[in-house]
Design a protein around this motif. Sequence first.
Motif, mmCIF file in Angstrom:
data_model
loop_
_atom_site.group_PDB
_atom_site.id
_atom_site.type_symbol
_atom_site.label_atom_id
_atom_site.label_comp_id
_atom_site.label_asym_id
_atom_site.label_seq_id
_atom_site.Cartn_x
_atom_site.Cartn_y
_atom_site.Cartn_z
ATOM 1 N N CYS A 6 0.847 -1.191 0.000
ATOM 2 C CA CYS A 6 0.000 0.000 0.000
ATOM 3 C C CYS A 6 0.883 1.243 0.000
ATOM 4 O O CYS A 6 2.106 1.136 0.069
ATOM 5 N N CYS A 24 -0.999 -1.944 6.449
ATOM 6 C CA CYS A 24 -1.766 -2.846 5.570
ATOM 7 C C CYS A 24 -1.716 -4.281 6.078
ATOM 8 O O CYS A 24 -2.625 -5.056 5.814
ATOM 9 N N ARG A 76 1.412 3.310 2.271
ATOM 10 C CA ARG A 76 2.184 3.464 3.513
ATOM 11 C C ARG A 76 3.412 2.544 3.556
ATOM 12 O O ARG A 76 4.319 2.765 4.351
ATOM 13 N N CYS A 77 3.429 1.497 2.717
ATOM 14 C CA CYS A 77 4.641 0.673 2.593
ATOM 15 C C CYS A 77 5.739 1.507 1.932
ATOM 16 O O CYS A 77 6.926 1.321 2.178
ATOM 17 N N CYS A 137 3.858 -2.663 8.269
ATOM 18 C CA CYS A 137 2.938 -1.627 7.753
ATOM 19 C C CYS A 137 1.509 -1.845 8.233
ATOM 20 O O CYS A 137 1.078 -2.960 8.514
HETATM 21 ZN ZN LIG Z 1 1.362 -1.072 3.447
#
Ligand SMILES: [Zn+2]
Length: 253
Positions: free
Chosen positions: A172, A248, A174-175, A246
């Motif tokens: 995602c 996710c 945020r990764c 993360c």
């Molecule tokens: Zn992520």
Amino acid sequence: MKFTKKQIDRYSRQIILKKIGVAGQKKLLKSNVLIVGAGGLGSPISIYLAALGIGKIGIIDKDSVEISNLSRQIIFSTNDLKKNKSSVAINKLRKINPDIKLHSFNKRLTIKNINQIAKNFDLIVDGSDNFRTRFLINDYCLKNRKILVSGAISKFDGQVYTFNFSKKKSPCLRCFIPKMPSSPDVDNCEYDGVLGSLAGIIGTIQANEVIKEILEIGDTLCGYILIIDALKLTFRKVKLNKRSDCYCNEKKK
Ligand SMILES: [Zn+2]
């Protein structure tokens, strides 16, 4: 769903493609896509998706057309100045293709309204200009297992990334960017400038990825980020790894 003679004529150059055919074109006409931002990216994205027969398209944008938009936001004309972007865009798309359903949302996408607006769309195309919206869409798509095709432009550089959250292994945003940058509401185009035609390159690639995700053909960008330097004309496809710590991963439990 049976094609009318007009539909067969309109989409004939795609129907003739073996990887699309009648079944693929029907799939496109049954699909639905929400475009966030009727700007530099939203212009080519919406024009192509409407023209090639995505059955339902929503566009959300609260802004009005300004003269500084016209160098890259090609869906607008000089006589659209001061009018609401999403409404003008929808009217233009209706002229391009009266065969599809179009919805305009004259508002800013927020944590409060995203569920209500996005619930009827399976795929979201992010053409927004700020990190707050990018993170909001990422988190929503992740939570609801939707497909996100995102693009960004600044100066002469552009990026495209796709996350298909219906697949467990998709990373995602945020990764890639663990923390929302400081000043998340800043529009880079306004401060750093942007080459008009770059919006066309990135937006068109996004539209192309949308079609591949819907039809499940070819190699999609899912799990990669495409980095484009328009001056050197280099295209780099970089693998985006899912980070074990993360957000996710927590969401998938
Ligand atoms: Zn992520």
